[in-house]
Design a protein around this motif. Sequence first.
Motif, mmCIF file in Angstrom:
data_model
loop_
_atom_site.group_PDB
_atom_site.id
_atom_site.type_symbol
_atom_site.label_atom_id
_atom_site.label_comp_id
_atom_site.label_asym_id
_atom_site.label_seq_id
_atom_site.Cartn_x
_atom_site.Cartn_y
_atom_site.Cartn_z
ATOM 1 N N ALA A 103 0.850 -1.210 0.000
ATOM 2 C CA ALA A 103 0.000 0.000 0.000
ATOM 3 C C ALA A 103 0.877 1.249 0.000
ATOM 4 C CB ALA A 103 -0.918 -0.018 1.215
ATOM 5 N N GLN A 104 1.891 1.224 0.860
ATOM 6 C CA GLN A 104 2.804 2.358 0.970
ATOM 7 C C GLN A 104 3.474 2.651 -0.381
ATOM 8 O OE1 GLN A 104 3.372 3.701 4.340
ATOM 9 N NE2 GLN A 104 3.910 5.366 2.945
ATOM 10 N N GLU A 105 3.916 1.598 -1.045
ATOM 11 C CA GLU A 105 4.604 1.763 -2.334
ATOM 12 C C GLU A 105 3.650 2.378 -3.375
ATOM 13 O OE1 GLU A 105 6.511 -1.880 -3.730
ATOM 14 O OE2 GLU A 105 6.589 -1.006 -5.749
ATOM 15 N N LEU A 106 2.406 1.913 -3.408
ATOM 16 C CA LEU A 106 1.447 2.454 -4.378
ATOM 17 C C LEU A 106 1.139 3.924 -4.085
ATOM 18 C CD1 LEU A 106 -1.060 -0.547 -4.675
ATOM 19 C CD2 LEU A 106 0.767 0.080 -6.275
ATOM 20 N N ILE A 107 1.052 4.260 -2.800
ATOM 21 C CA ILE A 107 0.775 5.659 -2.415
ATOM 22 C C ILE A 107 1.910 6.563 -2.911
ATOM 23 C CG2 ILE A 107 0.643 7.221 -0.418
ATOM 24 C CD1 ILE A 107 -0.797 4.873 1.064
ATOM 25 N N GLU A 108 3.148 6.105 -2.709
ATOM 26 C CA GLU A 108 4.305 6.918 -3.133
ATOM 27 C C GLU A 108 4.356 7.050 -4.655
ATOM 28 O OE1 GLU A 108 7.575 5.031 -1.107
ATOM 29 O OE2 GLU A 108 6.687 5.605 0.829
ATOM 30 N N LEU A 109 4.065 5.943 -5.331
ATOM 31 C CA LEU A 109 4.075 5.969 -6.798
ATOM 32 C C LEU A 109 3.006 6.939 -7.333
ATOM 33 C CD1 LEU A 109 5.092 4.803 -9.500
ATOM 34 C CD2 LEU A 109 3.576 2.841 -9.163
ATOM 35 N N ALA A 110 1.821 6.873 -6.760
ATOM 36 C CA ALA A 110 0.733 7.761 -7.209
ATOM 37 C C ALA A 110 1.093 9.219 -6.940
ATOM 38 C CB ALA A 110 -0.569 7.393 -6.504
ATOM 39 N N ALA A 111 1.730 9.476 -5.794
ATOM 40 C CA ALA A 111 2.102 10.861 -5.459
ATOM 41 C C ALA A 111 3.120 11.386 -6.465
ATOM 42 C CB ALA A 111 2.664 10.911 -4.038
ATOM 43 N N ARG A 112 4.100 10.536 -6.798
ATOM 44 C CA ARG A 112 5.127 10.957 -7.771
ATOM 45 C C ARG A 112 4.503 11.267 -9.122
ATOM 46 N NH1 ARG A 112 8.320 6.909 -5.805
ATOM 47 N NH2 ARG A 112 8.082 5.526 -7.606
ATOM 48 N N LYS A 113 3.512 10.461 -9.477
ATOM 49 C CA LYS A 113 2.914 10.617 -10.816
ATOM 50 C C LYS A 113 1.700 11.537 -10.785
ATOM 51 C CE LYS A 113 4.778 6.998 -13.360
ATOM 52 N NZ LYS A 113 4.897 7.022 -14.811
ATOM 53 N N LYS A 114 1.371 12.085 -9.616
ATOM 54 C CA LYS A 114 0.206 12.967 -9.456
ATOM 55 C C LYS A 114 -1.088 12.294 -9.927
ATOM 56 C CE LYS A 114 2.603 17.424 -9.490
ATOM 57 N NZ LYS A 114 3.800 16.870 -8.933
ATOM 58 N N LEU A 115 -1.275 11.071 -9.456
ATOM 59 C CA LEU A 115 -2.473 10.311 -9.835
ATOM 60 C C LEU A 115 -3.326 10.039 -8.598
ATOM 61 C CD1 LEU A 115 -0.634 7.838 -12.244
ATOM 62 C CD2 LEU A 115 -2.329 9.565 -12.934
ATOM 63 N N THR A 116 -4.598 9.838 -8.839
ATOM 64 C CA THR A 116 -5.544 9.615 -7.732
ATOM 65 C C THR A 116 -5.683 8.129 -7.427
ATOM 66 O OG1 THR A 116 -6.801 11.549 -8.399
ATOM 67 C CG2 THR A 116 -7.983 9.936 -7.059
ATOM 68 N N ILE A 117 -5.669 7.812 -6.122
ATOM 69 C CA ILE A 117 -6.041 6.461 -5.682
ATOM 70 C C ILE A 117 -7.335 6.594 -4.898
ATOM 71 C CG2 ILE A 117 -5.477 4.482 -4.206
ATOM 72 C CD1 ILE A 117 -2.541 5.078 -4.515
ATOM 73 N N MET A 118 -8.328 5.785 -5.254
ATOM 74 C CA MET A 118 -9.515 5.679 -4.406
ATOM 75 C C MET A 118 -9.693 4.208 -4.068
ATOM 76 S SD MET A 118 -13.485 6.878 -4.930
ATOM 77 C CE MET A 118 -13.171 8.599 -4.692
ATOM 78 N N VAL A 119 -9.916 3.923 -2.774
ATOM 79 C CA VAL A 119 -10.157 2.542 -2.355
ATOM 80 C C VAL A 119 -11.655 2.398 -2.123
ATOM 81 C CG1 VAL A 119 -9.603 0.753 -0.676
ATOM 82 C CG2 VAL A 119 -7.859 2.417 -1.324
#
Length: 333
Positions: A103-119
């Motif tokens: 989860a942590q890795e996906l959050i960091e990746l999304a932040a770097r790419k400026k993308l939205t995660i919704m669970v």
Amino acid sequence: MIRVGVIGYGYWGPNIVRNLHGLESTRVEMVCDKSPSALARVRKAYPNLPSASDPLEILRSPAIDAVAIITPVWTHYELAKMALQNGKHIFVEKPFTSNSAQAQELIELAARKKLTIMVDHTFLFTGAVRKIRELTEGGALGDLYYYDSLRVNLGLFQHDISVLWDLAPHDLAIMDHIIKGQPEAIVATGEKHLNGVEDVAFMTIYFPRNLIAHINVNWLSPVKIRTTLIGGQKKMLVWNDLVADEKIRVYDRGVQITSGEGIRDLLVSYRSGDMWAPQVEQMEALHVELGYFADCIMKNKTPFNDGQAGLRIVRMLEAAEVSIQKRGELVRL
Ligand SMILES: NC(=O)c1ccc[n+]([C@@H]2O[C@H](COP(=O)([O-])OP(=O)(O)OC[C@H]3O[C@@H](n4cnc5c(N)ncnc54)[C@H](O)[C@@H]3O)[C@@H](O)[C@H]2O)c1
């Protein structure tokens, strides 16, 4: 208009596709499932909708802005990572991932790419939970004493996760949404009877300020029960999600210790006032949630059910699993 590709058309996927279809702000571009029978169902329901058996057709498509991942939990991380790497926003089923490192890795990746995660914490978008949040936020219940939930039924057995990872995320997400303050410790117990994963589990969560929560999840119950009690200093409520009317009943009941020096002199008074059933909105939760997903992407807003919310739930599940392995030892968070 957000163009969405949906991966996974098993039990839950059709609800996602139907709701995306019904929204003005989203368009389903493609549905993918590796199972031929699932694809046959897609084609029957939506003859003009492109479908595929390989997720890469969605993940690499330049015509897709966001990917909905509606597959078993163990597949979420890989699919979500590929989607983010390909520049797609993601809507991921609960529980977010199989562990907190993912989860942590996906959050960091999304932040770097400026993308939205919704669970997909679907319950947060039901009329009932929205009303409960309104009542707790507005102080109608007073300081909360406890949250106690019974979420039991016969099946549906999942192959890759225990009943805890299947059903408890609903209550954990609701608590995360309505309770101020993070949980401090967890005690959980459970047993496996049929296929190597717990099918009955009990979880106790300690929050700051004496707030205690309990969740009972069970795939071996002869009847389906969805009842939650929330007790506060001023009022208490009972939420029965299976009834059509009066899903929530708020009771003006409570206990007050009025005086007394020693324990034997305590004067206990019981308040037993009115009960009322507030109006609960009937709109389908996924319709509201997926509309919010599109809105967050278009307006560049962070959803409240973002990757961090998903991570908080996964951390609680991990702690509960450790506690179960130690037959109910207290695990601090
Ligand atoms: N939010 C809710 O209330 C709710 C309710 C039910 C299920 N869920 C969640 O939805 C997810 C799916 O659950 P389900 O009950 O629909 O499972 P399911 O097994 O019925 O369906 C999953 C589908 O995904 C397909 N699939 C698996 N791996 C794939 C891959 N790599 N590429 C393409 N297709 C793939 C399978 O063929 C299957 O059709 C789980 O995470 C579950 O926790 C959420």
